[in-house]
Design a protein around this motif. Structure first.
Motif, short mmCIF file in Angstrom:
data_model
loop_
_atom_site.label_atom_id
_atom_site.label_comp_id
_atom_site.label_asym_id
_atom_site.label_seq_id
_atom_site.Cartn_x
_atom_site.Cartn_y
_atom_site.Cartn_z
N THR A 149 0.83 -1.21 0.00
CA THR A 149 0.00 0.00 0.00
C THR A 149 0.87 1.26 0.00
O THR A 149 0.63 2.19 -0.77
N ASN B 83 2.69 1.82 -3.34
CA ASN B 83 1.75 2.32 -4.34
C ASN B 83 1.45 3.80 -4.13
O ASN B 83 1.23 4.55 -5.09
N GLU B 84 1.43 4.23 -2.87
CA GLU B 84 1.22 5.65 -2.60
C GLU B 84 2.41 6.48 -3.08
O GLU B 84 2.24 7.57 -3.64
N ILE C 18 4.31 5.91 -5.55
CA ILE C 18 4.33 5.97 -7.02
C ILE C 18 3.68 7.25 -7.53
O ILE C 18 4.07 7.80 -8.56
N ARG D 200 8.84 9.01 -8.39
CA ARG D 200 8.57 8.09 -9.49
C ARG D 200 9.45 8.39 -10.70
O ARG D 200 10.03 9.46 -10.83
N HIS E 31 -2.52 1.07 -13.73
CA HIS E 31 -2.35 1.13 -12.29
C HIS E 31 -2.93 -0.06 -11.56
O HIS E 31 -2.58 -0.35 -10.44
N ILE F 213 -3.74 -3.36 -9.78
CA ILE F 213 -2.88 -4.42 -9.26
C ILE F 213 -3.53 -5.77 -9.50
O ILE F 213 -4.68 -6.00 -9.13
N ASP G 182 -7.12 2.20 -4.38
CA ASP G 182 -6.18 2.64 -5.42
C ASP G 182 -6.78 3.79 -6.22
O ASP G 182 -6.11 4.78 -6.53
#
Length: 236
Positions: free
Chosen positions: A191, A194-195, A197, A203, A214, A216, A227
């Protein structure tokens, strides 16, 4: 300062890290790194020493002052020399090397004596031909985990699977840290990554590319909605 402290500081500065940054990579406080560098702590725990060597890209022996030559990360001569040493002390027949690789005995001996380098893929190839267990060998000679992964991946790329992806040192460290987490910790780590990114300074791709791909794989509906919420949040 002690030899160990001097070398820790030297390699830290070579990587352009502060004491705090090195500490974060090891899960230690800045004060602990400072004590190591000043020689206040003389008997560093074995696991901490191994972790320091791995992060700094060297060996525990070098940090302790037991060897004076800093290993060139692009050279494999130290490992091939260790294989040569193993052959001598265990009286292993080295003929399979030049017979199976179609190379002269003289060429192979130069590599095993550390006089000439060879490609990383041949480290595992040599060990397999000599019936030496790679894991036991790497552990015995203090070969860092990231280098062992590198040798194995190079071997697979060259001799087994041309599609194998080569992990770099940072990726290996990340995977090893991830595998130390329990299931709850792994979910939280995913989690948080992903934040990150969606924060521009962290990034490598632009947001349009990320938005296009995006989702998953295998994520629950709840995770997918989470997400989507992140992507719609203007703060990111």
């Amino acid at each position: 300062m002690s030899i160990t402290g001097d070398r820790i500081k030297e390699l830290r500065l070579r990587n352009d890290w502060t004491q705090e940054e090195l500490g974060e990579k090891l899960g230690l406080k800045k004060a602990a790194i400072n004590k190591y560098e000043l020689g206040i702590v003389e008997n560093i725990k074995r696991q901490t020493l191994l972790d320091l060597a791995e992060v700094l890209g060297t060996t525990p022996n070098y940090l302790m002052g037991w060897e004076d030559e800093l290993i060139d990360p692009d050279s494999n001569t130290d490992v091939f020399s260790a294989i040569g040493h193993e052959i001598k002390i265990k009286k292993i027949d080295s003929s399979p090397l030049y017979k199976n690789l179609n190379r002269s005995k003289e060429d192979v001996d130069l590599v095993l004596n550390g006089e000439e380098d060879d490609h990383a893929c041949f480290v595992i190839k040599f060990l397999k031909l000599l019936n030496i267990d790679p894991n036991s060998f790497f552990k015995k000679y203090g070969i860092e985990k990231w280098r062992a992964h590198h040798f194995m991946n190079e071997y697979k790329i060259q001799f087994e699977d041309s599609t194998t992806y080569e992990l770099n040192k940072t990726e290996v460290i990340l995977i090893e840290a991830f595998n130390k987490l329990n299931d709850l910790g792994k979910k939280e780590a995913i989690t948080r990554v992903n934040e990150l990114i969606f924060i521009p300074r962290y990034r490598t791709e632009n947001l349009e590319q990320l938005n296009a791909a995006h989702e998953i794989a295998g994520a629950s509906e709840e995770d997918k909605q989470y997400d989507e919420d992140i992507m719609d949040d203007e703060d990111f």
